[in-house]
Design an enzyme around this catalytic site. Structure first.
Site, short mmCIF file in Angstrom:
data_model
loop_
_atom_site.label_atom_id
_atom_site.label_comp_id
_atom_site.label_asym_id
_atom_site.label_seq_id
_atom_site.Cartn_x
_atom_site.Cartn_y
_atom_site.Cartn_z
N HIS A 203 5.98 -2.64 3.86
CA HIS A 203 6.13 -1.94 2.58
C HIS A 203 7.60 -1.93 2.21
O HIS A 203 8.39 -1.19 2.79
CB HIS A 203 5.59 -0.51 2.71
CG HIS A 203 5.36 0.16 1.39
ND1 HIS A 203 6.03 -0.21 0.23
CD2 HIS A 203 4.54 1.19 1.03
CE1 HIS A 203 5.63 0.55 -0.76
NE2 HIS A 203 4.74 1.40 -0.31
N GLU B 90 -7.62 3.02 -3.40
CA GLU B 90 -7.34 1.83 -4.20
C GLU B 90 -8.55 0.92 -4.29
O GLU B 90 -8.87 0.38 -5.36
CB GLU B 90 -6.16 1.06 -3.61
CG GLU B 90 -5.86 -0.23 -4.35
CD GLU B 90 -4.66 -1.00 -3.83
OE1 GLU B 90 -4.28 -2.01 -4.46
OE2 GLU B 90 -4.09 -0.59 -2.80
N LYS C 120 1.85 -6.86 1.38
CA LYS C 120 2.48 -5.99 2.37
C LYS C 120 2.04 -6.29 3.80
O LYS C 120 2.69 -5.88 4.75
CB LYS C 120 2.22 -4.52 2.02
CG LYS C 120 2.92 -4.08 0.74
CD LYS C 120 2.64 -2.61 0.45
CE LYS C 120 3.28 -2.19 -0.87
NZ LYS C 120 2.63 -2.80 -2.05
N PHE D 132 4.16 7.64 -4.25
CA PHE D 132 4.26 9.08 -4.04
C PHE D 132 4.54 9.76 -5.38
O PHE D 132 5.22 9.22 -6.25
CB PHE D 132 5.42 9.39 -3.09
CG PHE D 132 5.04 9.36 -1.63
CD1 PHE D 132 3.78 8.97 -1.21
CD2 PHE D 132 5.97 9.75 -0.67
CE1 PHE D 132 3.44 8.96 0.13
CE2 PHE D 132 5.64 9.74 0.68
CZ PHE D 132 4.38 9.35 1.08
N CYS E 130 7.37 3.70 -4.59
CA CYS E 130 6.73 2.39 -4.49
C CYS E 130 6.49 1.72 -5.84
O CYS E 130 6.11 0.54 -5.87
CB CYS E 130 5.39 2.52 -3.77
SG CYS E 130 5.38 3.68 -2.41
#
Length: 409
Positions: A335, A312, A330, A395, A164
């Protein structure tokens, strides 16, 4: 002496439009690009049927010879780059071919159609279906390499394949290449093509939305009733340029990139870490030499997963408190993985220049587990701000933060 870095060209292909006018219209009416994917019903055990495709076909002026090494992902990346170069006034400019221009571009993977060709070989013990371009279409660096081949760009190439954060790392590394004098210009960004295989990655983690009957109601970042993310696709390209070079040729400056931070948490392959998120935000502020109070808007990573949203939001609150407006693109595009950082930067810059910011779609009831922030919801927010921040968290615990300054300041 360190160089200043500006954005002179921008373009994006997204599930809610392939130019800024289309995208802005969808954002203003809170209409997302999530669709039911009937072909995914062929996959036994796949729970989600939601995806966010881009309305994209090969441009008519792209010859077969020029694109034979491209899958859909490289095609989108190349076309987004062509549009960005046109926007920058640099298409066919000699500076693309004299070593002054480089590329920093990323994606999670290459084309899944090409990956399937190799999968067929391993499963069925035959090379039938493989050809000379199979690997080029599959490889992680298919986007930057094909962009370079198509436009004859012969400076340095950075391949950023970091899930990402692929495109936001690409933008950040491009910024550093210009800032330290290694290149005059950089093509920066990322792309991803939609695949059931990518949806399955998150489906196996029980992280996908299964609101299959109401696609327009998902995803729901920061919402109490969210049930997971939706996978999308797209491509986003920024043309970064040394400021003096841009001024000398009379280029229009959309924004100045003044801060970049990236780090990794070294803790867990999939679980986000609030502390490392706080750190990367602080690194970007430090690089920009700004206090947190200077940031007028935050483009959140905002995936609509429980762990991601909660971590977050608390990391953001720890640095900014509760008063900085924040929203998640998003919620409109799904995503888009390797494309998300570039698309989110493109959107944030355009909104900053126009003085309005989109809400988070489907945010009806803020999750009490999330930190109290100034979540933009229900409708656009009119704001006059000089600086915006765009954050992404991937990730592997890879984090990025970018800070842009309004171009006319």
């Amino acid at each position: 002496m360190l160089k200043r870095v500006v954005v002179t060209g921008m373009a994006g292909l997204s599930p809610i439009g392939n130019d800024w006018q289309q995208v802005a219209a969808q954002l203003k009416i809170q209409s997302n690009g999530i669709q039911f994917m009937p072909e995914w019903e062929n996959y036994i055990g796949l729970n989600t049927r939601l995806g966010a495709p881009v309305d994209f076909i090969k441009p008519a002026h792209y010859s077969r010879k020029k694109i034979r090494s491209m899958g859909r992902i490289a095609l989108m990346a190349t076309y987004a780059t062509e549009l960005a170069l046109i926007d920058a006034g640099l298409l066919n400019d000699p500076c693309l071919n004299n070593g002054q221009t480089g590329i920093a571009y990323g994606s999670c993977a290459g084309s899944f159609e090409a990956l399937a060709e190799f999968g067929n070989m391993l499963l069925n013990h035959t090379v039938n279906g493989l050809n000379a371009t199979s690997y080029i279409r599959m490889m992680a660096h298919t986007t930057p390499v094909n962009i370079g081949l198509f436009f004859g760009i012969n400076g340095r190439i950075y391949t950023t394949s970091s899930a990402c954060t692929s495109s936001s790392q690409g933008i950040g590394y491009a910024y550093e290449a210009i800032k330290h004098g290694y290149q005059k210009l950089m093509v920066a960004g990322g792309a991803e093509e939609l695949s059931a295989a990518e949806a399955a990655v998150f489906d196996t983690l029980f992280a996908t939305s299964i609101r299959n009957d109401t696609p327009e109601k998902s995803p729901r970042p920061f919402d109490r009733d969210r049930d997971g993310l939706v996978i999308g696709e797209g491509a986003g390209t920024l043309i970064l340029e040394e400021r003096e070079h841009a001024l000398a040729r009379g280029a229009h400056i959309h924004a100045e990139l003044i801060g970049f931070g990236t780090n990794s948490d070294g803790l867990h392959v999939t679980q986000p870490d609030q502390h490392s998120m706080e750190t990367v935000i602080s690194l970007a502020l430090q690089d920009a030499q700004l206090d947190a109070s200077a940031i007028g808007y935050i483009s959140a990573h905002g995936t609509a997963t429980v762990h991601g949203d909660v971590a977050e939001s608390h990391a953001t609150a720890a640095v900014f408190g509760a008063n900085t407006p924040i929203s998640s693109l998003k919620s409109f595009t799904g995503h888009t993985l390797g494309a998300c950082g570039a698309l989110e930067a493109w959107v944030a810059i355009n909104m900053m220049n126009e003085g309005w910011f989109h809400a988070t779609a489907n945010l009806e009831n803020i999750d009490p587990a999330c930190a109290p922030l100034d979540y933009i919801k229900d409708k656009i927010r009119l704001l006059n701000c000089k600086y915006v921040m765009s954050n992404n968290f991937a990730f592997g615990g890879i984090n990025t933060s970018l800070i842009f300054k309004r171009g006319n300041d």
